[in-house]
Design an enzyme around this catalytic site. Structure first.
Site, short mmCIF file in Angstrom:
data_model
loop_
_atom_site.label_atom_id
_atom_site.label_comp_id
_atom_site.label_asym_id
_atom_site.label_seq_id
_atom_site.Cartn_x
_atom_site.Cartn_y
_atom_site.Cartn_z
N GLU A 70 -14.37 22.65 -22.36
CA GLU A 70 -14.46 23.96 -21.75
C GLU A 70 -13.16 24.34 -21.07
OE1 GLU A 70 -19.20 24.47 -21.18
OE2 GLU A 70 -18.14 23.47 -19.57
N CYS B 92 -7.92 27.32 -16.11
CA CYS B 92 -8.27 25.94 -15.77
C CYS B 92 -8.49 25.20 -17.09
CB CYS B 92 -9.55 25.96 -14.92
SG CYS B 92 -10.13 24.31 -14.51
N CYS C 83 -14.80 11.79 -19.16
CA CYS C 83 -13.89 11.18 -18.19
C CYS C 83 -14.26 9.71 -18.05
CB CYS C 83 -14.03 11.88 -16.84
SG CYS C 83 -12.77 11.40 -15.64
N CYS D 88 -16.90 9.82 -10.57
CA CYS D 88 -17.07 10.40 -9.23
C CYS D 88 -18.50 10.92 -9.12
CB CYS D 88 -16.06 11.52 -9.03
SG CYS D 88 -14.36 10.95 -9.26
N CYS E 169 -19.50 14.76 -9.46
CA CYS E 169 -18.90 15.55 -10.54
C CYS E 169 -19.71 15.41 -11.81
CB CYS E 169 -17.47 15.07 -10.78
SG CYS E 169 -16.71 15.81 -12.23
N CYS F 269 -16.05 24.68 -10.41
CA CYS F 269 -15.54 23.30 -10.37
C CYS F 269 -16.67 22.30 -10.50
CB CYS F 269 -14.89 23.00 -9.03
SG CYS F 269 -13.57 24.06 -8.57
N1 SAH Z 1 -10.07 14.72 -12.80
C1 SAH Z 1 -9.24 15.48 -11.98
C2 SAH Z 1 -9.24 16.97 -12.31
C3 SAH Z 1 -10.58 17.62 -12.63
S1 SAH Z 1 -11.72 17.95 -11.35
C4 SAH Z 1 -9.59 15.27 -10.52
O1 SAH Z 1 -10.59 14.66 -10.25
O2 SAH Z 1 -8.81 15.70 -9.67
C5 SAH Z 1 -11.13 19.36 -10.45
C6 SAH Z 1 -11.64 19.39 -8.99
O3 SAH Z 1 -13.04 19.73 -8.92
C7 SAH Z 1 -11.52 18.03 -8.34
O4 SAH Z 1 -11.01 18.13 -7.05
C8 SAH Z 1 -12.94 17.56 -8.31
O5 SAH Z 1 -13.10 16.58 -7.35
C9 SAH Z 1 -13.69 18.84 -8.04
N2 SAH Z 1 -15.13 18.77 -8.34
C10 SAH Z 1 -15.75 17.96 -9.22
N3 SAH Z 1 -17.08 18.17 -9.18
C11 SAH Z 1 -17.31 19.13 -8.27
C12 SAH Z 1 -18.49 19.80 -7.82
N4 SAH Z 1 -19.68 19.51 -8.33
N5 SAH Z 1 -18.35 20.76 -6.89
C13 SAH Z 1 -17.12 21.08 -6.41
N6 SAH Z 1 -15.98 20.49 -6.81
C14 SAH Z 1 -16.07 19.52 -7.73
FE1 SF4 Z 2 -13.28 12.59 -13.67
FE2 SF4 Z 2 -14.79 14.39 -12.36
FE3 SF4 Z 2 -13.74 12.31 -11.03
FE4 SF4 Z 2 -12.12 14.29 -11.88
S1 SF4 Z 2 -13.75 14.48 -10.36
S2 SF4 Z 2 -11.77 12.06 -12.08
S3 SF4 Z 2 -13.15 14.83 -13.84
S4 SF4 Z 2 -15.25 12.19 -12.70
#
Ligand code: SAH
Ligand code: SF4
Length: 393
Positions: free
Chosen positions: A115, A128, A135, A139, A142, A370
């Protein structure tokens, strides 16, 4: 770390022979483009000029058909068309939010999908983009993290997302007409699916193409790479890409960060802050963004806010703190902090002298915000097992 070992080896882009045996020119560095042209009959003494001409057609004018490259001889255009293609990912669906945010689902080789989100704002427009399908990291807040890594995107697939968006925004300049100075697509954030620093070479080469002044020509200051904290690659980001840096920080103690951002078990808060303190490009005009997702009762107390400032201040890091209201997804184990809590947290940071903007969730109605990426489509489309069997995992 989780049981899933992170990929530390990049897949370097090798020009891929497509089904019809043709090479895709998109995503090749200038040097590699020169080599493939020579390999396929371009005389060496002409190669430099041909690279410049073809590069401009592809990245400055957005041309996909060799027949349109009118400053090349007809016979040479035919020779190019015999050996090469100019190919970008295919758009499968395109959703437009009430707030103007556009979410594209694009298909890449192997039938996989990623996406891409376009966020229009008053004075700029941000794309974006994704760097991986899924991944390796997990996390806990996420949604992308619940999806296994399928594969790294190639350079062509990364830069192709930008080209696709320019197509959709109808933003390629027209030869002979004045350039449009206010760009619809003015900024790039590597904040889509995946961990960009686990696909370093391809991300770097794609960003180099996006920055090349003879092409898409985005300033390095308009590109932000977000990482969860792959410490050994952080200095390289400044040296080899030169873009701005955002860090998914999200917690102020190792105990909490180990749970939210499990890569913390590999490189903890102290090691991460050391790497940021040494980041070659950091300065007051190029501050590092600390991303901080606001999770109700988990990381959003006043004590957290004070600890966050102390950590940044004691390491003397030029920083701004971007507070992200948690975006929920089906089955998510967290709740978003209340607006009052987020404002109180922001205020403590602001009073301490750091910018603390609260990120407005964009495109929530189309699950484009995000951390929501892939959720809806995964349900609508394939099971994980299907994706894995296709990828030969
Ligand atoms: N993998 C990279 C980039 C992608 S995530 C990283 O982790 O930095 C982009 C941003 O969205 C990151 O700061 C991530 O922590 C945040 N993010 C992920 N899941 C989210 C959620 N459910 N609500 C708000 N932000 C989120
Ligand atoms: Fe991967 Fe989501 Fe963690 Fe970014 S925030 S490193 S996309 S699991």
């Amino acid at each position: 770390m989780s049981a899933k070992a992170p990929i530390t080896q990049d897949v370097v882009t090798i020009p891929r022979k497509l089904a019809e045996g043709k090479i895709n020119l998109v995503g090749l560095t200038r040097d590699r483009l020169r080599e493939v042209l020579i390999e396929h009959g371009t005389p060496e003494r002409q190669a430099k000029m041909r690279v410049n001409q073809i590069w401009q057609w592809i990245y400055q004018w957005g041309v996909r058909d060799f027949a349109e490259m009118t400053n090349l001889a007809k016979s040479y255009r035919a020779q190019l068309a015999e050996n090469f293609v100019i190919e970008i990912p295919e758009v499968v669906t395109r959703k437009v939010s009430e707030d103007g945010t556009r979410k594209y689902l694009v298909r890449i080789a192997g039938g996989h999908e990623v996406e891409v989100v376009y966020i229009p704002e008053e004075d700029r427009g941000t794309l974006c983009i994704s760097s991986q399908v899924g991944c390796t990291l997990t996390c806990s807040f996420c949604h992308t993290g619940t999806q296994k890594l399928v594969r790294n995107l190639t350079t062509a697939e990364i830069v192709g997302q930008i080209m696709m968006a320019r197509d959709d925004l109808n933003e390629w300049p027209v030869p002979g007409e004045p350039k449009n100075e206010t760009r619809l697509l003015s900024n790039i954030v590597l904040m889509g699916m995946g961990e960009p620093l686990y696909n370093f070479e391809n991300v770097r080469d794609a960003m180099k193409i996006a920055m090349d002044p003879e092409g898409i020509s985005l300033s390095r200051r308009r590109i932000t790479l977000s990482t969860s904290g792959v410490v050994p690659e952080i200095a390289r980001t400044a040296e080899e890409i030169g873009c701005l840096l955002a860090i998914s920080f999200h917690a102020t103690t190792n105990e909490t960060r180990d749970v939210l951002v499990p890569i913390n078990k590999r490189w903890n808060i102290e090691e991460l802050l050391q790497a940021l303190a040494n980041y070659p490009k950091a300065s007051n005009s190029e501050r590092i963004t600390f991303e901080y997702v606001m999770l109700d009762g988990v990381n959003d107390s006043d004590e957290d806010a004070h600890r966050l400032i102390e950590l940044i201040r004691s390491h003397d890091i030029p920083a701004k703190i971007n507070l992200i209201p948690f975006n929920e997804w089906p089955g998510a184990p967290y709740k978003r902090s209340s607006n009052n809590r987020i404002r109180a947290f922001a205020n403590i940071i602001y009073q301490a002298g750091y910018a603390s903007p609260i990120r407005t969730p964009r495109g929530e109605d189309i699950m484009a915000a995000c951390g929501q990426l892939k959720s809806a489509t995964e349900r609508e489309r394939k099971s994980r097992r299907q994706i894995e069997s296709e990828a030969g995992l």
